[in-house]
Scaffold this motif. Structure first.
Motif, PDB file in Angstrom:
ATOM      1  N   SER A 121      12.201  -3.851  -9.529  1.00 33.92           N
ATOM      2  CA  SER A 121      12.183  -2.440 -10.162  1.00 33.92           C
ATOM      3  C   SER A 121      11.301  -2.373 -11.239  1.00 33.92           C
ATOM      4  O   SER A 121      10.971  -1.158 -11.569  1.00 33.92           O
ATOM      5  N   GLY A 122      11.091  -3.350 -12.073  1.00 33.57           N
ATOM      6  CA  GLY A 122      10.128  -3.200 -13.061  1.00 33.57           C
ATOM      7  C   GLY A 122       8.649  -2.637 -12.551  1.00 33.57           C
ATOM      8  O   GLY A 122       7.735  -1.974 -13.209  1.00 33.57           O
ATOM      9  N   TRP A 123       8.252  -3.330 -11.364  1.00 34.64           N
ATOM     10  CA  TRP A 123       6.973  -2.931 -10.783  1.00 34.64           C
ATOM     11  C   TRP A 123       7.150  -1.673 -10.313  1.00 34.64           C
ATOM     12  O   TRP A 123       6.130  -0.970 -10.542  1.00 34.64           O
ATOM     13  N   VAL A 124       8.090  -1.100  -9.927  1.00 30.61           N
ATOM     14  CA  VAL A 124       8.146   0.349  -9.295  1.00 30.61           C
ATOM     15  C   VAL A 124       8.059   1.688 -10.570  1.00 30.61           C
ATOM     16  O   VAL A 124       7.462   2.316 -10.519  1.00 30.61           O
ATOM     17  N   GLU A 125       8.571   0.946 -11.602  1.00 30.81           N
ATOM     18  CA  GLU A 125       8.484   1.912 -12.873  1.00 30.81           C
ATOM     19  C   GLU A 125       6.992   1.828 -13.437  1.00 30.81           C
ATOM     20  O   GLU A 125       6.834   3.042 -13.971  1.00 30.81           O
ATOM     21  N   VAL A 126       6.284   0.897 -13.332  1.00 28.59           N
ATOM     22  CA  VAL A 126       4.941   1.257 -13.878  1.00 28.59           C
ATOM     23  C   VAL A 126       4.042   1.621 -12.978  1.00 28.59           C
ATOM     24  O   VAL A 126       2.764   2.252 -13.466  1.00 28.59           O
ATOM     25  N   LEU A 127       4.179   1.923 -11.746  1.00 31.49           N
ATOM     26  CA  LEU A 127       3.362   2.731 -10.676  1.00 31.49           C
ATOM     27  C   LEU A 127       3.235   4.229 -11.042  1.00 31.49           C
ATOM     28  O   LEU A 127       4.364   4.787 -11.433  1.00 31.49           O
ATOM     29  N   HIS A 128       2.047   4.628 -11.160  1.00 28.51           N
ATOM     30  CA  HIS A 128       1.930   6.272 -11.358  1.00 28.51           C
ATOM     31  C   HIS A 128       2.884   6.881 -10.207  1.00 28.51           C
ATOM     32  O   HIS A 128       2.657   6.490  -9.152  1.00 28.51           O
ATOM     33  N   PRO A 129       3.701   8.083 -10.442  1.00 29.00           N
ATOM     34  CA  PRO A 129       4.580   8.730  -9.502  1.00 29.00           C
ATOM     35  C   PRO A 129       3.703   9.066  -8.429  1.00 29.00           C
ATOM     36  O   PRO A 129       4.027   9.135  -7.170  1.00 29.00           O
ATOM     37  N   ASP A 130       2.466   9.613  -8.404  1.00 28.37           N
ATOM     38  CA  ASP A 130       1.640   9.982  -7.466  1.00 28.37           C
ATOM     39  C   ASP A 130       1.222   8.868  -6.347  1.00 28.37           C
ATOM     40  O   ASP A 130       0.837   9.332  -5.381  1.00 28.37           O
ATOM     41  N   ASP A 131       1.320   7.750  -6.682  1.00 23.65           N
ATOM     42  CA  ASP A 131       0.827   6.555  -5.931  1.00 23.65           C
ATOM     43  C   ASP A 131       1.872   5.755  -5.424  1.00 23.65           C
ATOM     44  O   ASP A 131       1.548   5.007  -4.401  1.00 23.65           O
ATOM     45  N   ARG A 132       3.062   6.135  -5.908  1.00 27.86           N
ATOM     46  CA  ARG A 132       4.353   5.193  -5.130  1.00 27.86           C
ATOM     47  C   ARG A 132       4.326   5.110  -3.775  1.00 27.86           C
ATOM     48  O   ARG A 132       4.528   4.041  -3.160  1.00 27.86           O
ATOM     49  N   ASP A 133       4.287   6.307  -3.281  1.00 29.00           N
ATOM     50  CA  ASP A 133       4.495   6.422  -1.510  1.00 29.00           C
ATOM     51  C   ASP A 133       3.490   5.821  -0.871  1.00 29.00           C
ATOM     52  O   ASP A 133       3.830   5.217   0.146  1.00 29.00           O
ATOM     53  N   ARG A 134       2.353   5.869  -1.313  1.00 28.23           N
ATOM     54  CA  ARG A 134       0.967   5.432  -0.721  1.00 28.23           C
ATOM     55  C   ARG A 134       1.243   3.780  -0.911  1.00 28.23           C
ATOM     56  O   ARG A 134       1.006   3.066  -0.097  1.00 28.23           O
ATOM     57  N   VAL A 135       1.710   3.166  -2.123  1.00 31.38           N
ATOM     58  CA  VAL A 135       1.597   1.935  -2.247  1.00 31.38           C
ATOM     59  C   VAL A 135       2.807   1.396  -1.381  1.00 31.38           C
ATOM     60  O   VAL A 135       2.837   0.252  -0.894  1.00 31.38           O
ATOM     61  N   PHE A 136       4.026   1.823  -1.650  1.00 32.65           N
ATOM     62  CA  PHE A 136       5.200   1.156  -0.702  1.00 32.65           C
ATOM     63  C   PHE A 136       4.833   1.371   0.748  1.00 32.65           C
ATOM     64  O   PHE A 136       5.436   0.300   1.441  1.00 32.65           O
ATOM     65  N   THR A 137       4.120   2.295   1.325  1.00 35.12           N
ATOM     66  CA  THR A 137       3.807   2.261   2.587  1.00 35.12           C
ATOM     67  C   THR A 137       2.857   0.978   2.952  1.00 35.12           C
ATOM     68  O   THR A 137       2.980   0.346   4.181  1.00 35.12           O
ATOM     69  N   ALA A 138       1.839   0.905   2.201  1.00 32.28           N
ATOM     70  CA  ALA A 138       0.942  -0.202   2.318  1.00 32.28           C
ATOM     71  C   ALA A 138       1.829  -1.658   2.199  1.00 32.28           C
ATOM     72  O   ALA A 138       1.564  -2.598   2.976  1.00 32.28           O
ATOM     73  N   TRP A 139       2.710  -1.586   1.136  1.00 30.76           N
ATOM     74  CA  TRP A 139       3.320  -2.934   1.093  1.00 30.76           C
ATOM     75  C   TRP A 139       4.283  -3.190   2.193  1.00 30.76           C
ATOM     76  O   TRP A 139       4.143  -4.402   2.741  1.00 30.76           O
ATOM     77  N   ARG A 140       4.921  -2.326   2.680  1.00 32.35           N
ATOM     78  CA  ARG A 140       5.768  -2.417   3.797  1.00 32.35           C
ATOM     79  C   ARG A 140       4.914  -2.908   5.136  1.00 32.35           C
ATOM     80  O   ARG A 140       5.326  -3.818   5.784  1.00 32.35           O
ATOM     81  N   ALA A 141       3.904  -2.265   5.254  1.00 29.49           N
ATOM     82  CA  ALA A 141       3.249  -2.857   6.252  1.00 29.49           C
ATOM     83  C   ALA A 141       2.512  -4.205   6.142  1.00 29.49           C
ATOM     84  O   ALA A 141       2.523  -4.921   7.208  1.00 29.49           O
ATOM     85  N   ALA A 142       2.211  -4.515   4.929  1.00 38.02           N
ATOM     86  CA  ALA A 142       1.612  -5.943   4.659  1.00 38.02           C
ATOM     87  C   ALA A 142       2.938  -7.050   5.079  1.00 38.02           C
ATOM     88  O   ALA A 142       2.587  -7.987   5.446  1.00 38.02           O
ATOM     89  N   VAL A 143       4.009  -6.698   4.670  1.00 38.18           N
ATOM     90  CA  VAL A 143       5.386  -7.592   4.657  1.00 38.18           C
ATOM     91  C   VAL A 143       5.567  -7.853   5.978  1.00 38.18           C
ATOM     92  O   VAL A 143       5.783  -8.803   6.407  1.00 38.18           O
ATOM     93  N   SER A 144       5.614  -6.869   6.904  1.00 33.31           N
ATOM     94  CA  SER A 144       5.948  -6.634   7.882  1.00 33.31           C
ATOM     95  C   SER A 144       4.775  -6.825   9.314  1.00 33.31           C
ATOM     96  O   SER A 144       5.292  -7.339  10.388  1.00 33.31           O
ATOM     97  N   GLY A 145       3.813  -6.959   9.065  1.00 30.58           N
ATOM     98  CA  GLY A 145       2.696  -7.030   9.752  1.00 30.58           C
ATOM     99  C   GLY A 145       1.623  -8.346   9.551  1.00 30.58           C
ATOM    100  O   GLY A 145       2.034  -9.365   9.530  1.00 30.58           O
ATOM    101  N   HIS A 146       0.562  -7.680   9.228  1.00 31.08           N
ATOM    102  CA  HIS A 146      -0.772  -8.550   8.935  1.00 31.08           C
ATOM    103  C   HIS A 146      -0.756  -9.634   7.658  1.00 31.08           C
ATOM    104  O   HIS A 146      -1.455 -10.340   7.642  1.00 31.08           O
ATOM    105  N   GLY A 147       0.141  -9.112   6.855  1.00 31.29           N
ATOM    106  CA  GLY A 147       0.174  -9.956   5.518  1.00 31.29           C
ATOM    107  C   GLY A 147      -0.729  -9.784   4.542  1.00 31.29           C
ATOM    108  O   GLY A 147      -1.038 -10.705   3.667  1.00 31.29           O
ATOM    109  N   GLN A 148      -1.582  -8.766   4.490  1.00 34.42           N
ATOM    110  CA  GLN A 148      -2.625  -8.381   3.811  1.00 34.42           C
ATOM    111  C   GLN A 148      -2.684  -7.279   3.058  1.00 34.42           C
ATOM    112  O   GLN A 148      -2.132  -6.300   3.458  1.00 34.42           O
TER     113      GLN A 148
END
Length: 254
Positions: free
Chosen positions: A1-28
């Motif tokens: 939750s702390g990591w979420v709070e320090v992200l810029h609001p305009d970047d959060r959706d983009r970061v979450f999408t990339a993070w989920r893809a990395a976790v569930s897929g290629h791991g990068q």
């Protein structure tokens, strides 16, 4: 939750999408985003991560780097802003501006080039003059002059007529060298001015001057006819004297 709070609001959706893809897929994970500092301001970071998996293939931990690129981003922003201002300035000048690389390809054209040639900017960039539907003699004129600027580092000038959407126009161009950090000519800038109206005005003046000369020549010829007997009569008066009977008729001639 702390990591979420320090992200810029305009970047959060983009970061979450990339993070989920990395976790569930290629791991990068490779992203640029803004992180809030302690004082409340945001700075740009380039973050790269790679998943380390256990024997079961599950993600056990992440290894990555986070590099502060805020200065670079600010510099890029200023550069983009400067380029935008230069493009706006270039697009609002009536002169045709073109820049060529050492392969004689267009790397920049302004709006006046599009208007004069009728070619969209996207169809000109990356192409040489010879790649465009321009008369071969004009292409060769430009190529020879541009190559000379690259070879000598000296300016060149040329004039030419070119058909366009509004008819044939007369242009005058100055080719200027642009030197790189190594002192070599890196680009050649062409500044082309439409001389059509000036040429027409000059031709009008020349035509008027010619007609004036013709008129004066005709006037001089016509004046010779009455001036000849007047001059002869004056000579007669000088010879016979004004009191002689013949003087009266001579004066009538004058």
């Amino acid at each position: 939750s702390g990591w979420v709070e320090v992200l810029h609001p305009d970047d959060r959706d983009r970061v979450f999408t990339a993070w989920r893809a990395a976790v569930s897929g290629h791991g990068q994970y490779d992203l640029e985003y803004r992180v809030r500092r302690r004082d409340g301001n945001y700075e740009w970071f380039k973050v790269r991560g790679r998943a380390i998996r256990d024997e079961a293939g599950q993600i056990a931990k992440w290894f990555g780097t986070a590099v502060n690129i805020d200065d670079l981003k600010r510099a890029e922003s200023k550069l983009i802003s400067s380029k935008r201002e230069l493009q706006t300035l270039a697009d609002n000048t009536p002169d045709l501006l073109t820049r060529f690389d050492r392969q004689l390809r267009h790397v920049f054209v302004n709006a006046a080039v599009e208007k004069a040639s009728g070619f969209p900017r996207e169809e000109v960039l990356g192409k040489t003059i010879r790649d465009l539907p321009i008369p071969s003699e004009i292409s060769k004129l430009w190529e020879d002059a541009t190559l000379a600027v690259f070879e000598t580092g000296c300016r060149r000038s040329l004039e030419f007529d070119l058909p366009g959407p509004s008819g044939t126009r007369h242009y005058a161009t100055r080719l200027v060298p642009e030197h790189g950090a190594d002192g070599q000519v890196e680009f050649v800038l062409g500044v082309t001015h439409d001389m059509t109206d000036r040429k027409r005005f000059e031709q009008t003046l020349a035509d008027q001057d010619k007609r004036k000369d013709e008129f004066l020549a005709m006037l001089a010829h016509e004046l010779r006819n009455p001036l000849a007997p007047i001059r002869n009569a004056v000579e007669v008066l000088r010879l016979i004297g004004a009191d002689e009977p013949m003087a009266a008729s001579t004066i009538d001639i004058i």
